[in-house]
Write a protein that holds these residues in place. Sequence first.
Motif, PDB file in Angstrom:
ATOM      1  N   GLY A  60     -69.426  18.138  -3.975  1.00 53.96           N
ATOM      2  CA  GLY A  60     -69.780  19.336  -3.708  1.00 53.96           C
ATOM      3  C   GLY A  60     -69.199  19.460  -2.475  1.00 53.96           C
ATOM      4  O   GLY A  60     -68.250  20.642  -2.607  1.00 53.96           O
ATOM      5  N   PHE A  61     -69.014  18.996  -1.286  1.00 55.80           N
ATOM      6  CA  PHE A  61     -68.155  18.903  -0.501  1.00 55.80           C
ATOM      7  C   PHE A  61     -67.257  18.718  -0.816  1.00 55.80           C
ATOM      8  O   PHE A  61     -66.035  20.097  -0.238  1.00 55.80           O
ATOM      9  CB  PHE A  61     -68.248  18.503   1.056  1.00 55.80           C
ATOM     10  CG  PHE A  61     -67.736  17.934   2.132  1.00 55.80           C
ATOM     11  CD1 PHE A  61     -67.541  19.669   2.744  1.00 55.80           C
ATOM     12  CD2 PHE A  61     -66.685  17.394   1.848  1.00 55.80           C
ATOM     13  CE1 PHE A  61     -67.038  19.539   4.356  1.00 55.80           C
ATOM     14  CE2 PHE A  61     -65.972  17.123   3.740  1.00 55.80           C
ATOM     15  CZ  PHE A  61     -66.279  18.485   4.418  1.00 55.80           C
ATOM     16  N   ALA A  62     -66.033  17.390  -0.958  1.00 54.78           N
ATOM     17  CA  ALA A  62     -64.859  17.806  -1.794  1.00 54.78           C
ATOM     18  C   ALA A  62     -64.238  19.247  -2.309  1.00 54.78           C
ATOM     19  O   ALA A  62     -63.206  19.462  -2.034  1.00 54.78           O
ATOM     20  CB  ALA A  62     -64.881  16.332  -2.384  1.00 54.78           C
ATOM     21  N   ASN A  63     -65.156  19.643  -2.933  1.00 53.75           N
ATOM     22  CA  ASN A  63     -64.568  20.632  -3.215  1.00 53.75           C
ATOM     23  C   ASN A  63     -64.663  21.680  -3.465  1.00 53.75           C
ATOM     24  O   ASN A  63     -63.588  22.216  -2.957  1.00 53.75           O
ATOM     25  CB  ASN A  63     -65.228  20.707  -4.725  1.00 53.75           C
ATOM     26  CG  ASN A  63     -65.458  19.667  -6.426  1.00 53.75           C
ATOM     27  OD1 ASN A  63     -64.588  19.161  -6.283  1.00 53.75           O
ATOM     28  ND2 ASN A  63     -66.662  19.348  -7.204  1.00 53.75           N
ATOM     29  N   LYS A  64     -65.387  22.027  -2.036  1.00 53.91           N
ATOM     30  CA  LYS A  64     -65.017  23.504  -1.234  1.00 53.91           C
ATOM     31  C   LYS A  64     -63.991  23.365  -0.268  1.00 53.91           C
ATOM     32  O   LYS A  64     -63.071  23.627  -0.131  1.00 53.91           O
ATOM     33  CB  LYS A  64     -66.531  23.640  -0.316  1.00 53.91           C
ATOM     34  CG  LYS A  64     -67.849  23.911  -1.463  1.00 53.91           C
ATOM     35  CD  LYS A  64     -68.768  24.648  -0.300  1.00 53.91           C
ATOM     36  CE  LYS A  64     -69.123  25.594  -0.979  1.00 53.91           C
ATOM     37  NZ  LYS A  64     -69.223  26.951  -0.923  1.00 53.91           N
ATOM     38  N   MET A  65     -64.063  21.556   0.044  1.00 51.96           N
ATOM     39  CA  MET A  65     -62.883  21.095   0.826  1.00 51.96           C
ATOM     40  C   MET A  65     -61.290  21.646   0.467  1.00 51.96           C
ATOM     41  O   MET A  65     -60.915  22.108   1.176  1.00 51.96           O
ATOM     42  CB  MET A  65     -62.652  19.581   1.819  1.00 51.96           C
ATOM     43  CG  MET A  65     -61.884  19.470   2.329  1.00 51.96           C
ATOM     44  SD  MET A  65     -62.341  20.113   4.030  1.00 51.96           S
ATOM     45  CE  MET A  65     -61.327  19.720   5.252  1.00 51.96           C
ATOM     46  N   ALA A  66     -61.524  21.580  -0.879  1.00 54.00           N
ATOM     47  CA  ALA A  66     -60.350  21.104  -1.286  1.00 54.00           C
ATOM     48  C   ALA A  66     -60.061  22.742  -1.462  1.00 54.00           C
ATOM     49  O   ALA A  66     -58.819  23.311  -1.284  1.00 54.00           O
ATOM     50  CB  ALA A  66     -60.344  20.482  -3.227  1.00 54.00           C
ATOM     51  N   ASN A  67     -61.130  23.850  -2.320  1.00 55.62           N
ATOM     52  CA  ASN A  67     -61.002  25.224  -2.953  1.00 55.62           C
ATOM     53  C   ASN A  67     -60.857  26.167  -1.485  1.00 55.62           C
ATOM     54  O   ASN A  67     -59.950  26.851  -1.308  1.00 55.62           O
ATOM     55  CB  ASN A  67     -61.883  25.120  -3.241  1.00 55.62           C
ATOM     56  CG  ASN A  67     -61.412  24.896  -4.968  1.00 55.62           C
ATOM     57  OD1 ASN A  67     -61.016  24.548  -5.203  1.00 55.62           O
ATOM     58  ND2 ASN A  67     -62.779  24.676  -5.152  1.00 55.62           N
ATOM     59  N   GLN A  68     -61.370  25.406  -0.201  1.00 52.23           N
ATOM     60  CA  GLN A  68     -62.224  26.266   1.051  1.00 52.23           C
ATOM     61  C   GLN A  68     -60.774  25.774   2.605  1.00 52.23           C
ATOM     62  O   GLN A  68     -60.787  26.580   3.101  1.00 52.23           O
ATOM     63  CB  GLN A  68     -63.069  26.466   1.032  1.00 52.23           C
ATOM     64  CG  GLN A  68     -63.981  27.723  -0.297  1.00 52.23           C
ATOM     65  CD  GLN A  68     -65.270  27.841   0.397  1.00 52.23           C
ATOM     66  OE1 GLN A  68     -65.854  27.635   1.347  1.00 52.23           O
ATOM     67  NE2 GLN A  68     -66.129  28.307  -0.219  1.00 52.23           N
ATOM     68  N   GLY A  69     -60.920  24.930   1.761  1.00 49.74           N
ATOM     69  CA  GLY A  69     -60.343  24.125   3.462  1.00 49.74           C
ATOM     70  C   GLY A  69     -60.873  23.974   4.826  1.00 49.74           C
ATOM     71  O   GLY A  69     -62.422  24.023   4.674  1.00 49.74           O
ATOM     72  N   PRO A  70     -60.941  24.223   6.106  1.00 43.70           N
ATOM     73  CA  PRO A  70     -62.039  24.358   7.338  1.00 43.70           C
ATOM     74  C   PRO A  70     -62.758  25.094   6.624  1.00 43.70           C
ATOM     75  O   PRO A  70     -63.365  24.571   7.859  1.00 43.70           O
ATOM     76  CB  PRO A  70     -60.774  25.296   8.393  1.00 43.70           C
ATOM     77  CG  PRO A  70     -59.665  24.604   7.578  1.00 43.70           C
ATOM     78  CD  PRO A  70     -59.378  24.974   6.239  1.00 43.70           C
ATOM     79  N   SER A  71     -63.078  25.579   5.929  1.00 42.77           N
ATOM     80  CA  SER A  71     -64.861  26.873   6.837  1.00 42.77           C
ATOM     81  C   SER A  71     -65.462  25.568   5.442  1.00 42.77           C
ATOM     82  O   SER A  71     -66.438  26.190   5.982  1.00 42.77           O
ATOM     83  CB  SER A  71     -64.115  28.170   5.646  1.00 42.77           C
ATOM     84  OG  SER A  71     -63.835  28.031   4.521  1.00 42.77           O
ATOM     85  N   ALA A  72     -65.044  25.014   4.655  1.00 42.94           N
ATOM     86  CA  ALA A  72     -66.306  23.999   4.502  1.00 42.94           C
ATOM     87  C   ALA A  72     -66.568  22.965   4.994  1.00 42.94           C
ATOM     88  O   ALA A  72     -67.922  22.502   5.303  1.00 42.94           O
ATOM     89  CB  ALA A  72     -65.179  22.710   3.480  1.00 42.94           C
TER      90      ALA A  72
END
Length: 264
Positions: free
Chosen positions: A242-254
């Motif tokens: 879940g974190f990796a997906n957010k990081m991939a889509n949202q970048g630093p805000s994740a």
Amino acid sequence: MTIDMSAAYIKAVAEAAPNATIIFDRFHVQKLANEATDEVRRDEVREAEPEDKKALKNTRWQLLKSPWNLTDLEDKKLADLPKTNERIYRGYLLKETLVAILECSSIVIAEWKLDEWDAWASRSRLTPFVKLAKTIRRHRFLAKNFGDQFDRDTVDRIVRRGTDGWSITGMAVLGLLYDQHFTQVASLTLPEHFLTTGCSHVAFYCALREHCPQRSTYSFIGGPGDFRFGGLRFDFPDDWSGFANKMANQGPSAIIQWLVKDDA
């Protein structure tokens, strides 16, 4: 390269074609203006007296139509709008002025007029248009391909949302600035700035980047480790995917969405 205003698209272009000029699709800018206009209309209708509500009935599509598509009756109703509801009319004028700027064939004139529109929208006292002005201002900065002419106040305006919040797109910009102009960004003392101005989560991210100068934005997809700053630490998620997906889509805000108070 023409794209929509999504942080994910901005990230993809910056990574795949770092020298490309970003152009935001006019459709998406105009769509935001239409949505702001309609939000003003809805707010005003909701607060209006019964008689005024009757006068404002069925104005939605008239406000969103292009002027040349209006019928004579619709045109007359819009002509009466300054007397019926000045705030809705102001929103309509802001929308139509922005549309006219988007149609301008001269970049120099368009930039000049957009600066004027920004100032007008920002002081319009119409919350949807104040927000739209901030969004356009942020994306104009992006569209200039992260040129090297920026200072701490510029970065603050791009990143910050409200007094202590941040925007996903603004954080994506910040990450790319660290990637592409590390020395200049690091000279702006952003960790201290955001910490003292009440935006400790953004301060944490800035301190993290400056603590790891050799790492790029998306090398943190495995998390920032046990780094601590400003009384915050990264709370390792149970669901790494879940974190990796957010990081991939949202970048630093994740990263900053997973920060918690450091009690150590």
